[in-house]
Design an enzyme around this catalytic site. Structure first.
Site, short mmCIF file in Angstrom:
data_model
loop_
_atom_site.label_atom_id
_atom_site.label_comp_id
_atom_site.label_asym_id
_atom_site.label_seq_id
_atom_site.Cartn_x
_atom_site.Cartn_y
_atom_site.Cartn_z
N HIS A 82 -18.96 16.59 -39.39
CA HIS A 82 -17.85 15.67 -39.13
C HIS A 82 -17.91 14.47 -40.08
O HIS A 82 -18.31 13.38 -39.68
CB HIS A 82 -17.93 15.24 -37.67
CG HIS A 82 -16.85 14.33 -37.20
ND1 HIS A 82 -15.66 14.12 -37.89
CD2 HIS A 82 -16.77 13.54 -36.09
CE1 HIS A 82 -14.91 13.27 -37.22
NE2 HIS A 82 -15.56 12.90 -36.13
N CYS A 114 -11.68 8.67 -37.18
CA CYS A 114 -11.75 10.13 -37.29
C CYS A 114 -10.40 10.78 -37.57
O CYS A 114 -10.34 11.93 -38.00
CB CYS A 114 -12.34 10.73 -36.02
SG CYS A 114 -13.88 9.96 -35.50
N CYS A 141 -9.92 13.44 -31.61
CA CYS A 141 -10.07 12.16 -30.91
C CYS A 141 -10.48 11.12 -31.94
O CYS A 141 -11.00 11.44 -33.01
CB CYS A 141 -11.08 12.26 -29.79
SG CYS A 141 -12.74 12.77 -30.29
#
Length: 393
Positions: A349, A88, A378
């Site tokens: 996302h 991510c 994160c």
């Protein structure tokens, strides 16, 4: 030390899983932005020293997907390119690598960002290379395993959020309320043109008729409510509280920007949006990966010589409402300054792109009253990355 600036920061709309971008490879989304940035700045493509692009789900795309995006986006073959995978954090790590290359004097202009098409991630048949002697075989979902699974504990990222729920005593209602607020803020921004300056429309050719042009994020839900979300079943544990409604989506999209030395920006008359003040990265127990931004933010602030109170706006990736709430509690963040246009629960996302996406959204909020911003994400496996920027003066 060389001042590093950011300019021409843009993103595509974010598509929902199986939505408008299901047939558009990640490298085509990236190429759309590269082409736009070159055209908008008037920059000679050969002046770009390097291209660095985050991309997590690379299987089946071909060698070095970032290189494909760069070439399709109009860059000459002489420009070197590489792809970054820090899950991510990939998009923001790409920008950090660009920053470091400029500070060391290796580069003056780097095009950096991230791209992802989770809809196109393939199913894999492991151990099939040399055939099977007998018995049933199963497929592995590369999206779930390579993008959303904690390999150390062999469970979904959603369980790491459930672990934070238990550790911090976060209720289902708190999570659903957080998710509704994210959706409402995003819907309000979308309706009032709050994303218009950062989004580059994507044209999708059709077999017949005119191309479809995607101009808005697909995942924003205007009419969501806590009552509606409360009806959703737990997604990861039978008695859990994390649901599809209070977690980020599975999405497709890209985000890019120019990372430059201040001197080169002046030489080329390119107006910077911001100065990169510093980065921070941090690691924690993978089972509670969502709390890692706390350490990354603290390191980024220290390296930027700033206090939390100096930050005017925060763009923190909303992997899960529970994860976001835990970080907010630890850092004691002022809610009115956090994700003022909504976050990943509403917008989506696309994992390899999100690190650049949150920074793009942040950069377009800087003005004479909002001068300093911080962004963080994160990272699956127990990590986080953060960056601090200031409006260019």
């Amino acid at each position: 030390m060389t001042r590093v600036v950011l300019a021409a920061a843009y993103r595509t709309p974010i598509g929902v899983f199986g939505g408008a971008f299901k047939d558009v490879p990640a490298y085509d989304l990236g190429a759309t932005l590269i082409e736009h940035i070159i055209k908008e700045t008037g920059l000679n493509p050969s002046e770009i020293n390097e291209v660095i692009i985050g991309n997590v789900l690379q299987a089946g795309q071909g060698q070095n997907p970032a290189r494909i995006a760069a070439m399709k986006g109009g860059l000459p073959e002489t420009v070197p390119v590489f792809t970054v995978n820090k899950v991510c954090g990939s998009g923001l790590k790409s920008i950090q690598l660009a920053y470091q290359s400029i500070v060391t004097g290796e580069n003056d202009i780097v095009l950096a960002g991230g791209m992802e098409n989770m809809s196109q991630s393939p199913m894999l048949v492991n151990n099939s290379r040399f055939g099977f002697k007998m018995g049933h075989q199963s497929m592995v979902d590369s999206m779930v395993y390579d993008g959303l699974t904690d390999v150390f504990n062999q469970y979904h990222m959603g369980i790491t959020a459930e672990n934070l729920v238990e550790q911090y005593g976060i209720s289902r209602e708190e999570q659903d309320t957080f998710a509704v607020n994210s959706q409402k803020k995003a819907a309000n921004a979308q309706q009032n043109g709050g994303f218009d300056s950062e989004i580059v429309p994507v044209s999708i050719p059709q077999r017949k008729g005119e191309p479809i042009v995607v101009t808005k994020d697909e995942g924003v839900r205007e009419n969501v409510s806590v009552e509606k979300l409360s009806r959703l079943r737990p997604a990861f544990k039978k008695d859990g509280t994390v649901t599809a409604g209070n977690a980020s989506g599975i999405n497709d999209g890209a985000a890019m920007m120019l990372v430059m030395s201040e001197d080169k920006a002046k030489e080329l008359n390119i107006e910077p949006l911001a100065v990169l003040d510093g980065f921070g990265s941090h690691g924690v127990d993978p089972s509670i990966m969502g709390i890692a931004p706390v350490g990354a933010v603290e390191k980024a602030l220290k390296r930027s010589k700033k206090e939390l109170s100096d930050i005017d706006v925060f763009e923190l990736n909303e992997a899960f409402a529970a994860q976001s709430l835990a970080v907010d509690r630890e850092l004691k963040l002022p809610p009115e300054k956090v994700n003022v246009k909504g976050g990943a629960i509403a917008l989506g996302h696309p994992i390899g792109a999100s690190g650049a996406r949150v920074l793009v959204t942040l950069l377009h909020q800087l003005n004479d009253e909002v001068e300093t911003g911080l962004t963080s994400l994160c990272i699956g496996g127990g990590q986080a990355i953060a960056a601090v920027v200031s409006k260019y003066k």
